[in-house]
Design a protein around this motif. Structure first.
Motif, mmCIF file in Angstrom:
data_model
loop_
_atom_site.group_PDB
_atom_site.id
_atom_site.type_symbol
_atom_site.label_atom_id
_atom_site.label_comp_id
_atom_site.label_asym_id
_atom_site.label_seq_id
_atom_site.Cartn_x
_atom_site.Cartn_y
_atom_site.Cartn_z
ATOM 1 N N ASP A 103 0.847 -1.184 0.000
ATOM 2 C CA ASP A 103 0.000 0.000 0.000
ATOM 3 C C ASP A 103 0.890 1.244 0.000
ATOM 4 O OD1 ASP A 103 -2.286 1.506 0.011
ATOM 5 O OD2 ASP A 103 -2.622 1.366 2.179
ATOM 6 N N ILE A 104 0.392 2.312 -0.598
ATOM 7 C CA ILE A 104 1.112 3.574 -0.653
ATOM 8 C C ILE A 104 0.467 4.560 0.315
ATOM 9 C CG2 ILE A 104 1.810 5.527 -2.112
ATOM 10 C CD1 ILE A 104 1.676 3.658 -4.507
ATOM 11 N N ILE A 111 3.686 -2.660 3.855
ATOM 12 C CA ILE A 111 3.126 -3.986 3.610
ATOM 13 C C ILE A 111 1.715 -4.015 4.169
ATOM 14 C CG2 ILE A 111 3.408 -6.451 3.951
ATOM 15 C CD1 ILE A 111 5.651 -5.100 2.326
ATOM 16 N N GLU A 112 0.739 -4.140 3.262
ATOM 17 C CA GLU A 112 -0.662 -4.147 3.692
ATOM 18 C C GLU A 112 -1.103 -5.544 4.125
ATOM 19 O OE1 GLU A 112 -5.093 -2.933 1.987
ATOM 20 O OE2 GLU A 112 -3.353 -2.926 0.662
ATOM 21 N N ALA A 113 -0.640 -6.570 3.403
ATOM 22 C CA ALA A 113 -1.029 -7.940 3.733
ATOM 23 C C ALA A 113 0.075 -8.886 3.288
ATOM 24 C CB ALA A 113 -2.349 -8.305 3.054
ATOM 25 N N VAL A 114 0.181 -10.010 3.982
ATOM 26 C CA VAL A 114 1.190 -11.029 3.689
ATOM 27 C C VAL A 114 0.483 -12.342 3.423
ATOM 28 C CG1 VAL A 114 3.211 -12.271 4.560
ATOM 29 C CG2 VAL A 114 2.868 -9.869 5.179
ATOM 30 N N THR A 115 0.819 -12.995 2.325
ATOM 31 C CA THR A 115 0.209 -14.278 1.984
ATOM 32 C C THR A 115 0.698 -15.361 2.941
ATOM 33 O OG1 THR A 115 0.130 -13.655 -0.352
ATOM 34 C CG2 THR A 115 -0.081 -16.006 0.175
ATOM 35 N N SER A 127 2.534 -7.514 8.295
ATOM 36 C CA SER A 127 1.633 -6.457 7.863
ATOM 37 C C SER A 127 1.919 -5.199 8.677
ATOM 38 C CB SER A 127 0.178 -6.897 8.066
ATOM 39 O OG SER A 127 -0.710 -5.857 7.721
ATOM 40 N N GLY A 128 2.056 -4.063 8.000
ATOM 41 C CA GLY A 128 2.399 -2.815 8.673
ATOM 42 C C GLY A 128 3.864 -2.440 8.555
ATOM 43 N N ASP A 129 4.720 -3.383 8.134
ATOM 44 C CA ASP A 129 6.135 -3.070 7.929
ATOM 45 C C ASP A 129 6.290 -2.048 6.808
ATOM 46 O OD1 ASP A 129 6.828 -4.819 9.904
ATOM 47 O OD2 ASP A 129 7.758 -6.322 8.577
#
Length: 389
Positions: A103-104, A111-115, A127-129
């Motif tokens: 995400d920008i 990082i918005e989401a991690v698979t 997520s959040g990094d």
């Protein structure tokens, strides 16, 4: 000079059968003449010898091929071997990456989401990094799209990342890319027990994804759905077989789509088989001016059979088949070989599908907001107002 000699030989090979045939029957009106073929080699030689910059014969030949194909229509394309291979990965719904959604925010990448189970998850990216650098190149001062694209690459290759979790020091990571499945169906409930399903594009597995999503959402709600909203806004198309399978899932019988073509493999006709995924369940399809190709085939079939109410703006109008033809050197040719027609003999190409209820075209990201836009609100009213379209 080798390519020039090769072109001369090819021209002779082309013309010799034509000359022999000319003794037996008049040449067809569209047959190339020797002078016309010589014009091509003359232009080739002039460009090779006199253009302001030195360009290799191989490059000029590729330009000639690309130019010929590009003049046909916006969708036909000559592909080199690497592009041809990547096309197979896209149609299979997979790509080489690390398994994150980025995400920008304020011109920075997060990082918005991690698979789950993907390379990034294994490297403990969270997520959040914040993403600070890719392969030693800082994100700051670089076009954000370039940093995002740099995350992709050949499965098995590695990418060096610098990331930072909130309140912690930056850390350096080496992540090995892998094949990752690209989801094409996203679901959520609206207005209680109505299922909203956004299909972003069609891969070989989209019909399986959609059927599973319908079943899973019903299980999550603890009971059957009262209606389905199939959101195809912004869907550019994709694998036609998957779109046809979805249409079949909502029909018991009848024609889904047929084509007209000079190329025998694309002279096709698809018909529905008995049995529906959700028999007698109200269905609304949302479309807009970006809904195209396979998404228009699906929309047209369900609209013509009266199985769905279509809401939104007139669709794009791309009702053509691009056959992917393999060439002997590993390259490929994506060539328009047929046009689609709906069950009511409506041509999609250049016309699109006209909705039952026309709304102003919108640009919406439906599943990234809790606010229900005008299209979804109209779909809910339609489903609540009657049992079947």
């Amino acid at each position: 000079m080798q390519i020039t000699r090769l072109l001369t030989i090819l021209l002779l090979c082309w013309l010799m059968p034509a000359a022999q045939a000319a003794e037996e029957a008049p040449a067809p009106g569209n047959a190339l003449t020797l002078d016309e073929l010589r014009t091509f080699t003359d232009v080739f030689n002039q460009v090779r010898n006199n253009y302001v910059e030195d360009i290799s014969e191989q490059t000029l030949l590729r330009y000639a091929i690309e130019g010929m194909v590009q003049q046909l229509d916006p969708w036909s394309e000559f592909m080199d071997a690497e592009t041809f291979r990547q096309l197979g990965d896209v149609s299979a719904g997979r790509y080489g990456g690390i398994g994150v959604r980025v995400d920008i925010l304020a011109q920075r990448l997060f990082i918005e989401a991690v698979t789950p189970g993907g390379p990034a998850s294994e490297a403990r990216i969270l997520s959040g990094d914040q993403l600070l650098a890719v392969d030693g190149v800082p994100v700051r001062g670089r076009p954000l799209g370039d940093s995002m694209d740099a995350l992709l690459g050949e499965p098995g290759s590695t990418v060096e990342l610098r990331v930072r979790s909130p309140g912690e020091a930056a850390r350096e990571l080496t992540v090995t890319r892998d094949y990752l499945t690209v989801p094409s169906v996203f679901r959520k409930p609206v207005d209680g027990d109505i299922g909203l399903f956004h299909v972003s594009h069609f891969t070989r597995h989209s019909h399986e994804e959609l059927r599973a999503a319908i079943d899973d959402l019903g299980a999550d709600l603890g009971g059957p759905l009262s209606g389905i909203i199939l959101d195809l806004r912004g869907n550019p198309g994709g694998v036609i077989d998957s779109a046809v399978a979805i249409a079949d899932g909502f029909l018991d019988r009848g024609l889904i789509v047929y084509t007209r073509s000079r190329y025998a493999p694309t002279q096709i006709e698809f018909r529905a088989e008995p049995g529906q995924w959700t028999e007698a369940l109200p269905l609304v399809i949302l479309v807009d001016s970006r809904t195209a190709s396979a998404a228009e085939v699906l929309t047209g079939a369900l609209k013509d059979h009266g199985r769905a109410t279509v809401i939104g703006a007139r669709t794009y109008g791309k009702g053509s088949i691009q056959s992917v033809l393999a060439l002997r050197n590993g390259a490929g040719l994506k060539l328009t070989t047929a046009h689609y027609f709906t069950p009511s003999d409506t041509v999609i190409q250049g016309h699109g599908i006209v909705p039952d209820l026309v709304l102003e075209d919108q640009s919406v990201e439906v599943l990234e907001t809790t606010e229900l836009d005008a299209g979804i609100r109209a779909a809910i009213r339609t489903i609540r107002g009657k049992s079947l379209p």
